[in-house]
Design a protein around this motif. Sequence first.
Motif, PDB file in Angstrom:
ATOM      1  N   ASN A  34      13.560  -0.018   0.483  1.00 51.65           N
ATOM      2  CA  ASN A  34      13.865   1.425  -0.318  1.00 51.65           C
ATOM      3  C   ASN A  34      14.266   0.908  -2.084  1.00 51.65           C
ATOM      4  O   ASN A  34      14.559   1.994  -2.728  1.00 51.65           O
ATOM      5  CB  ASN A  34      14.853   1.921   0.586  1.00 51.65           C
ATOM      6  CG  ASN A  34      15.237   2.753   1.299  1.00 51.65           C
ATOM      7  OD1 ASN A  34      13.989   3.686   1.823  1.00 51.65           O
ATOM      8  ND2 ASN A  34      15.101   2.283   2.532  1.00 51.65           N
ATOM      9  N   ALA A  35      15.038  -0.040  -2.087  1.00 54.29           N
ATOM     10  CA  ALA A  35      15.824  -0.407  -3.297  1.00 54.29           C
ATOM     11  C   ALA A  35      13.826  -0.691  -4.401  1.00 54.29           C
ATOM     12  O   ALA A  35      14.094  -0.161  -5.824  1.00 54.29           O
ATOM     13  CB  ALA A  35      15.536  -1.676  -3.191  1.00 54.29           C
ATOM     14  N   ALA A  36      12.677  -1.331  -3.888  1.00 57.97           N
ATOM     15  CA  ALA A  36      11.265  -0.878  -4.078  1.00 57.97           C
ATOM     16  C   ALA A  36      11.185   0.193  -4.966  1.00 57.97           C
ATOM     17  O   ALA A  36      10.710   0.413  -5.250  1.00 57.97           O
ATOM     18  CB  ALA A  36      10.309  -1.987  -3.096  1.00 57.97           C
ATOM     19  N   MET A  37      11.017   1.031  -4.291  1.00 58.38           N
ATOM     20  CA  MET A  37      10.656   2.586  -3.960  1.00 58.38           C
ATOM     21  C   MET A  37      11.746   3.153  -5.288  1.00 58.38           C
ATOM     22  O   MET A  37      10.614   3.928  -5.737  1.00 58.38           O
ATOM     23  CB  MET A  37      11.441   3.199  -2.223  1.00 58.38           C
ATOM     24  CG  MET A  37      10.225   2.627  -1.413  1.00 58.38           C
ATOM     25  SD  MET A  37       8.066   2.794  -1.636  1.00 58.38           S
ATOM     26  CE  MET A  37       8.308   4.155  -0.648  1.00 58.38           C
ATOM     27  N   SER A  38      12.818   2.817  -5.399  1.00 59.76           N
ATOM     28  CA  SER A  38      13.603   3.800  -6.396  1.00 59.76           C
ATOM     29  C   SER A  38      13.000   2.933  -7.542  1.00 59.76           C
ATOM     30  O   SER A  38      12.944   3.820  -8.486  1.00 59.76           O
ATOM     31  CB  SER A  38      14.839   3.357  -5.697  1.00 59.76           C
ATOM     32  OG  SER A  38      15.267   4.245  -4.348  1.00 59.76           O
ATOM     33  N   ARG A  96       1.019  -1.054   0.160  1.00 60.59           N
ATOM     34  CA  ARG A  96      -0.114   0.410  -0.286  1.00 60.59           C
ATOM     35  C   ARG A  96       0.808   0.795   0.051  1.00 60.59           C
ATOM     36  O   ARG A  96       0.332   2.354  -0.748  1.00 60.59           O
ATOM     37  CB  ARG A  96      -0.460   0.246   1.388  1.00 60.59           C
ATOM     38  CG  ARG A  96      -2.063  -1.097   0.882  1.00 60.59           C
ATOM     39  CD  ARG A  96      -3.085  -0.934   2.274  1.00 60.59           C
ATOM     40  NE  ARG A  96      -2.878  -0.210   2.478  1.00 60.59           N
ATOM     41  CZ  ARG A  96      -4.442   0.815   4.033  1.00 60.59           C
ATOM     42  NH1 ARG A  96      -4.299  -0.056   5.170  1.00 60.59           N
ATOM     43  NH2 ARG A  96      -4.879   1.648   3.994  1.00 60.59           N
ATOM     44  N   LEU A  97       2.095   0.953   0.816  1.00 58.13           N
ATOM     45  CA  LEU A  97       2.624   2.342   1.082  1.00 58.13           C
ATOM     46  C   LEU A  97       3.989   2.801  -0.523  1.00 58.13           C
ATOM     47  O   LEU A  97       3.891   3.548  -0.849  1.00 58.13           O
ATOM     48  CB  LEU A  97       3.798   2.086   2.235  1.00 58.13           C
ATOM     49  CG  LEU A  97       4.911   3.161   2.370  1.00 58.13           C
ATOM     50  CD1 LEU A  97       5.063   4.405   2.927  1.00 58.13           C
ATOM     51  CD2 LEU A  97       5.743   3.156   2.890  1.00 58.13           C
ATOM     52  N   TRP A  98       4.099   1.639  -1.256  1.00 54.98           N
ATOM     53  CA  TRP A  98       4.868   1.849  -2.344  1.00 54.98           C
ATOM     54  C   TRP A  98       3.980   2.096  -3.972  1.00 54.98           C
ATOM     55  O   TRP A  98       3.919   2.865  -4.257  1.00 54.98           O
ATOM     56  CB  TRP A  98       5.263   0.256  -2.659  1.00 54.98           C
ATOM     57  CG  TRP A  98       5.437   0.686  -3.896  1.00 54.98           C
ATOM     58  CD1 TRP A  98       7.287   0.080  -4.209  1.00 54.98           C
ATOM     59  CD2 TRP A  98       5.555  -0.422  -5.479  1.00 54.98           C
ATOM     60  NE1 TRP A  98       7.589  -0.387  -5.829  1.00 54.98           N
ATOM     61  CE2 TRP A  98       6.403  -0.203  -6.289  1.00 54.98           C
ATOM     62  CE3 TRP A  98       4.129  -0.175  -5.855  1.00 54.98           C
ATOM     63  CZ2 TRP A  98       5.722  -0.612  -7.725  1.00 54.98           C
ATOM     64  CZ3 TRP A  98       3.822  -0.732  -6.893  1.00 54.98           C
ATOM     65  CH2 TRP A  98       4.651  -0.430  -8.337  1.00 54.98           C
ATOM     66  N   THR A  99       2.907   1.953  -3.360  1.00 57.34           N
ATOM     67  CA  THR A  99       1.110   1.963  -4.358  1.00 57.34           C
ATOM     68  C   THR A  99       1.188   3.811  -4.190  1.00 57.34           C
ATOM     69  O   THR A  99       0.756   4.214  -4.915  1.00 57.34           O
ATOM     70  CB  THR A  99      -0.248   1.324  -4.694  1.00 57.34           C
ATOM     71  OG1 THR A  99       0.553   0.081  -4.966  1.00 57.34           O
ATOM     72  CG2 THR A  99      -1.148   1.873  -5.315  1.00 57.34           C
ATOM     73  N   GLY A 100       1.100   4.277  -2.929  1.00 59.02           N
ATOM     74  CA  GLY A 100       0.799   5.576  -2.903  1.00 59.02           C
ATOM     75  C   GLY A 100       2.262   6.060  -3.250  1.00 59.02           C
ATOM     76  O   GLY A 100       1.823   7.050  -3.988  1.00 59.02           O
ATOM     77  N   THR A 126      17.701   5.751 -16.821  1.00 55.80           N
ATOM     78  CA  THR A 126      16.003   5.333 -16.537  1.00 55.80           C
ATOM     79  C   THR A 126      16.729   3.680 -16.093  1.00 55.80           C
ATOM     80  O   THR A 126      16.344   3.245 -15.440  1.00 55.80           O
ATOM     81  CB  THR A 126      15.385   5.686 -17.479  1.00 55.80           C
ATOM     82  OG1 THR A 126      15.120   7.301 -17.375  1.00 55.80           O
ATOM     83  CG2 THR A 126      14.192   4.794 -16.427  1.00 55.80           C
ATOM     84  N   VAL A 127      16.906   2.872 -17.000  1.00 53.54           N
ATOM     85  CA  VAL A 127      17.130   1.830 -17.202  1.00 53.54           C
ATOM     86  C   VAL A 127      18.459   1.103 -16.585  1.00 53.54           C
ATOM     87  O   VAL A 127      18.341   0.746 -15.429  1.00 53.54           O
ATOM     88  CB  VAL A 127      18.216   0.887 -18.825  1.00 53.54           C
ATOM     89  CG1 VAL A 127      17.956  -0.089 -18.727  1.00 53.54           C
ATOM     90  CG2 VAL A 127      16.488   1.555 -19.707  1.00 53.54           C
ATOM     91  N   GLY A 128      19.569   2.517 -16.279  1.00 49.27           N
ATOM     92  CA  GLY A 128      20.818   2.059 -15.123  1.00 49.27           C
ATOM     93  C   GLY A 128      20.377   2.464 -14.232  1.00 49.27           C
ATOM     94  O   GLY A 128      20.601   1.425 -13.153  1.00 49.27           O
ATOM     95  N   GLY A 129      19.458   3.749 -13.696  1.00 51.08           N
ATOM     96  CA  GLY A 129      18.538   3.313 -12.599  1.00 51.08           C
ATOM     97  C   GLY A 129      17.907   2.168 -12.252  1.00 51.08           C
ATOM     98  O   GLY A 129      17.802   1.590 -10.655  1.00 51.08           O
ATOM     99  N   LEU A 130      17.174   1.675 -13.001  1.00 51.58           N
ATOM    100  CA  LEU A 130      16.369   0.035 -12.660  1.00 51.58           C
ATOM    101  C   LEU A 130      17.322  -0.670 -12.397  1.00 51.58           C
ATOM    102  O   LEU A 130      17.229  -2.043 -11.072  1.00 51.58           O
ATOM    103  CB  LEU A 130      15.650  -0.050 -13.814  1.00 51.58           C
ATOM    104  CG  LEU A 130      13.950   0.663 -13.751  1.00 51.58           C
ATOM    105  CD1 LEU A 130      14.160   0.344 -14.733  1.00 51.58           C
ATOM    106  CD2 LEU A 130      13.504   0.144 -12.743  1.00 51.58           C
ATOM    107  N   LEU A 177      16.629  -2.669  -8.785  1.00 51.39           N
ATOM    108  CA  LEU A 177      17.696  -4.473  -8.861  1.00 51.39           C
ATOM    109  C   LEU A 177      18.693  -4.917  -7.718  1.00 51.39           C
ATOM    110  O   LEU A 177      18.909  -5.678  -6.869  1.00 51.39           O
ATOM    111  CB  LEU A 177      17.712  -4.693 -10.630  1.00 51.39           C
ATOM    112  CG  LEU A 177      16.006  -4.377 -10.980  1.00 51.39           C
ATOM    113  CD1 LEU A 177      16.065  -5.283 -12.138  1.00 51.39           C
ATOM    114  CD2 LEU A 177      14.927  -5.494  -9.974  1.00 51.39           C
ATOM    115  N   LEU A 178      20.040  -4.329  -8.397  1.00 53.65           N
ATOM    116  CA  LEU A 178      21.608  -5.152  -7.390  1.00 53.65           C
ATOM    117  C   LEU A 178      20.987  -4.977  -5.673  1.00 53.65           C
ATOM    118  O   LEU A 178      21.027  -5.468  -4.969  1.00 53.65           O
ATOM    119  CB  LEU A 178      22.109  -4.469  -7.976  1.00 53.65           C
ATOM    120  CG  LEU A 178      23.464  -4.816  -7.784  1.00 53.65           C
ATOM    121  CD1 LEU A 178      23.896  -6.491  -7.837  1.00 53.65           C
ATOM    122  CD2 LEU A 178      24.790  -4.127  -8.252  1.00 53.65           C
ATOM    123  N   MET A 179      20.368  -3.457  -5.885  1.00 54.92           N
ATOM    124  CA  MET A 179      20.207  -2.608  -4.156  1.00 54.92           C
ATOM    125  C   MET A 179      19.631  -4.045  -3.061  1.00 54.92           C
ATOM    126  O   MET A 179      19.223  -3.895  -2.082  1.00 54.92           O
ATOM    127  CB  MET A 179      20.474  -1.571  -4.075  1.00 54.92           C
ATOM    128  CG  MET A 179      22.009  -1.245  -4.275  1.00 54.92           C
ATOM    129  SD  MET A 179      23.228  -2.068  -3.876  1.00 54.92           S
ATOM    130  CE  MET A 179      23.095  -1.513  -1.910  1.00 54.92           C
TER     131      MET A 179
END
Length: 417
Positions: free
Chosen positions: A151-155, A27-31, A273-277, A281-283
């Motif tokens: 935090n990785a998922a939020m990023s 829910r937090l991630w969705t918001g 953007t791809v590099g950020g993804l 994912l790595l972190m």
Amino acid sequence: MTTSSTSTDAEGSRRPRSVLRDPGFLRLWTGATASGLATWVLPFVLGLGVLERELSAVELGVVLAARTVGFLAAVPVGGVLADRHSRRGVVLWSGLAAAAGAPVLALGLGWSLPLMIAAAAVMGAGQGACRPAYQALVAEVVDAEQRQAANAAMSMAVRVTTLVAPALTTLLALVLDTRALLVGIGVIWLCAALVPPRGRRFAAAGKTRVSFVREFADGVREARRHPWFLAGLGALTAVISLGYSATGVILPLISRDRYGSEVVLAAALTAATVGGLVGALLMARWKPPAQGWIALAALACYGFAPLALLLPVHWLVIVAAYVVAGMGIQLFNVPWFTATQREVEPDKLARVSSLDFLLSYGLAPIGLALIAPAVDAFGVTAVLGTCAAACFLAPAVAALVPSTKEFSRHTVEEARR
């Protein structure tokens, strides 16, 4: 409240449960994703208003500037309110304010510029107030051992929205006009306001209330207790305000003048953007030793972007440099946010986070405004060289602070005993 972060396998041993299976975090991630999407979509929607001659380019700049002013003004206020009251409540009211501003912005489109300015400022204030509250809410909803993955998922959500926002706006513009799209942004902000869950309350009960200025100053004092935070924030601010701003302004010029096409511009931005993804994912799973030094080294990798623009290289080298730069930012961001949530006093976390956003991203518009005059005065080569050097040197200087090795002052104190 977060659910248990462990589960039992077939042999009866306890192992961490994926944070993505936690309904509270989802829910937090969705918001948070909704707030990011609404933030990124707005400039594209207003850009469509320029194409449809409902808004001039100058008016677009004024409206976006008003949103930035509202954001910067609200970030410290939001940090104080999120530590003083419920973080969930601050997310709710800031999201509702941004949602209310969207239809007013639509109403003023092509009719009243002052009304649009006021609405954009309110939307920016809602965006600014919710940022530190969301950051602090992660620490309330997610257990400590799962925060890096959270935090990785939020990023990742932020990176996805930067990819989705332009395409989504273009597709919706085929069936909806600009005013309808602005109202739709208000609906997205409603999601950001209403979906997130309640968290644990960390603020001390019965705390004596003082002025906003004194409470924010308490947050600054808390930040000063953590030398690694001040050093890392200084490095991040230098990279964002110089490196990010320089590449943002000069990349379109290099793409046009050196390569004769906008393809390099689009490819480089997509590559970042791809590099950020990839970095996020790595972190999600990697917990390196000396994580602070690794994070600062990754942050320094942003210097490859202005360096590639400086040199007469094949355009694919620029794209590769932007992949590395985007990855480096996320390899820094995830441990940085996780360490802040771990090390800072819980009842001051939102204020310290607001200081982070205020300096690192708040100074970026100043950098953007100064880059073009600097290019006119000193030339593209000098500006890119200076910005590349700053991106490499600022994290290196920050790494000289002992507590940056693990992003923790406790490890230094233990070593001295």
